[in-house]
Design a protein around this motif. Structure first.
Motif, mmCIF file in Angstrom:
data_model
loop_
_atom_site.group_PDB
_atom_site.id
_atom_site.type_symbol
_atom_site.label_atom_id
_atom_site.label_comp_id
_atom_site.label_asym_id
_atom_site.label_seq_id
_atom_site.Cartn_x
_atom_site.Cartn_y
_atom_site.Cartn_z
ATOM 1 N N ALA A 12 -7.908 -4.884 5.615
ATOM 2 C CA ALA A 12 -8.182 -4.200 4.348
ATOM 3 C C ALA A 12 -9.280 -4.917 3.564
ATOM 4 O O ALA A 12 -10.099 -4.279 2.895
ATOM 5 C CB ALA A 12 -6.899 -4.110 3.517
ATOM 6 N N LEU B 246 -12.752 -3.988 4.987
ATOM 7 C CA LEU B 246 -13.071 -2.559 4.954
ATOM 8 C C LEU B 246 -13.566 -2.140 3.568
ATOM 9 O O LEU B 246 -12.984 -2.518 2.542
ATOM 10 C CB LEU B 246 -11.838 -1.726 5.295
ATOM 11 N N LEU C 234 -9.384 2.561 9.678
ATOM 12 C CA LEU C 234 -8.837 1.663 10.688
ATOM 13 C C LEU C 234 -8.260 2.535 11.798
ATOM 14 O O LEU C 234 -7.465 3.443 11.522
ATOM 15 C CB LEU C 234 -7.739 0.779 10.104
ATOM 16 N N CYS D 14 -2.040 -0.681 1.369
ATOM 17 C CA CYS D 14 -3.450 -0.852 1.747
ATOM 18 C C CYS D 14 -4.006 0.417 2.386
ATOM 19 O O CYS D 14 -5.205 0.693 2.286
ATOM 20 C CB CYS D 14 -3.599 -1.993 2.748
ATOM 21 N N PHE D 15 -3.135 1.143 3.095
ATOM 22 C CA PHE D 15 -3.589 2.243 3.937
ATOM 23 C C PHE D 15 -2.745 3.489 3.692
ATOM 24 O O PHE D 15 -1.592 3.407 3.264
ATOM 25 C CB PHE D 15 -3.489 1.853 5.418
ATOM 26 N N ARG E 245 -6.486 5.411 6.816
ATOM 27 C CA ARG E 245 -7.616 5.222 5.893
ATOM 28 C C ARG E 245 -7.286 4.164 4.848
ATOM 29 O O ARG E 245 -6.173 4.093 4.329
ATOM 30 C CB ARG E 245 -7.975 6.542 5.205
ATOM 31 N N ARG E 246 -8.266 3.373 4.535
ATOM 32 C CA ARG E 246 -8.155 2.342 3.493
ATOM 33 C C ARG E 246 -8.110 3.027 2.142
ATOM 34 O O ARG E 246 -8.971 3.858 1.815
ATOM 35 C CB ARG E 246 -9.383 1.412 3.565
#
Length: 259
Positions: free
Chosen positions: A124, A127, A133, A185-186, A257-258
Motif C-alpha cells: 500500500a 502504490l 494490486l 488499505c484495499f 484496488r488501493r
C-alpha cells in the motif's frame, strides 16, 4: 502451512533457478491486461519477480516495469534475460521503492508466499492512490481428463491448493488484505480466469513440475519416486505419450484496488 514451512518452500527456488527460467510458463497477456485495467498510470512493480516470466509479459505490453526479487540466483536469471528492465533485490515485506512510486503491483505465482501482515501495508505504501494490486497464478485445467489424472498421480505436493481452477477460486475467494490502523488499505477482491497453455513434451513437463516448491523440498528419494510415477502416467496417456502437446492451463487473476 505455518510461517516457517512457508518460508522454507518460498526460499527453495534459487537452487532450481536455471530450470525455472527454462521450463516455467509465461502468463496469458489477456490476464495481465485485466490485472492492469484501471491502474492510474503505466508504472508497474513485478513483486517476487523470480526469473522474469511475468516481467517479460509486462514489458511486451509496454508497461514501465521494475522488478523486485529476494533470491540472488533468480534475480541473476532475470537480469540476464531482461537487461533493460530495472531489477532490484528486495521482498514484499521490504520493497526498495519510494512511497506512491508505482501505479500497479503484480505478483506472478508469488503472492501466496508473502507475509501479508507486513507486506500488505508495504505494498500500500508504494502504490499510488487508486493503484492496483494483482496476483496471477498459472493453474492446470483439470476439467481435461488427463490433467485431472496427472493431479491425482502427482499428489498435493506437486499439484497444490492453488494449482487447479476450483481450488484456486476457493483458496483466494476469502482473501482479506490488512488494514492501516482502522482503515482498510484495499477494496474487495475480484477474480477472473483466462485461457492459457504451454507446449510441452512428457520430459519437459516432468522438468516443469520438478521446479515446484513441494518437490524441491522433498527428500531426494521421495522426489525421484514422485517424478517416476508422473513419467509412467504420461507415457501411458495417448495425449502425452508421444511428441509435443499443449498443457491446458488458465491464468487466474486476483485484483484489488488501493483505497
Amino acid at each position: 502451512m505455518d510461517k516457517d514451512e512457508r518460508q522454507r518452500h518460498a526460499s527453495s527456488f534459487g537452487a532450481a533457478a536455471v530450470a525455472y527460467a527454462e521450463h516455467r510458463p509465461d502468463y496469458a497477456a489477456a490476464a495481465v491486461r485485466w490485472a492492469l485495467d484501471g491502474a492510474p498510470g503505466p508504472r508497474v512493480l513485478d513483486l517476487g519477480a523470480g526469473t522474469g516470466k511475468l516481467t517479460a509479459v509486462l514489458s511486451a505490453l509496454g508497461a514501465d516495469v521494475v522488478a523486485v526479487e529476494p533470491d540472488p540466483a533468480m534475480l541473476a536469471q532475470l537480469r540476464g534475460s531482461l537487461p533493460a528492465v530495472p531489477a532490484l533485490s528486495g521482498s514484499a515485506e521490504r520493497i526498495p521503492l519510494a512511497d506512491a512510486s508505482v501505479d500497479a503491483v503484480l505478483a506472478g505465482n508469488a503472492m501466496h508466499w508473502f507475509d501479508m501482515a507486513v507486506a500488505g501495508p508495504e505494498i500500500a505504501r508504494v502504490l499510488a492512490p487508486g493503484g492496483v494490486l494483482a496476483g496471477l497464478w498459472n493453474v492446470m485445467d483439470d476439467r481435461v481428463d488427463w490433467v485431472a489424472g496427472l493431479a491425482r498421480v502427482g499428489g498435493s505436493e506437486v499439484i497444490g491448493p492453488r494449482d487447479t481452477p476450483a481450488a484456486w477460486r476457493a483458496e483466494t475467494a476469502g482473501t482479506h488484505l490488512p488494514r492501516n490502523g482502522a482503515a482498510p488499505c484495499f477494496g474487495s477482491p475480484e477474480q477472473a480466469e483466462f485461457p492459457h497453455g504451454q507446449r510441452r513434451t512428457a520430459d519437459s513437463l516432468v522438468a516443469t513440475l520438478a521446479t515446484r516448491a513441494g518437490l524441491l523440498v522433498m527428500p531426494q528419494a521421495d522426489q525421484e519416486a514422485t517424478l517416476s510415477r508422473i513419467r509412467t502416467f504420461l507415457a501411458g496417456e495417448p495425449a502425452t505419450a508421444r511428441g509435443e502437446f499443449t498443457l491446458p492451463m488458465l491464468t487466474a487473476a486476483l485484483r484489488v484496488r488501493r483505497l
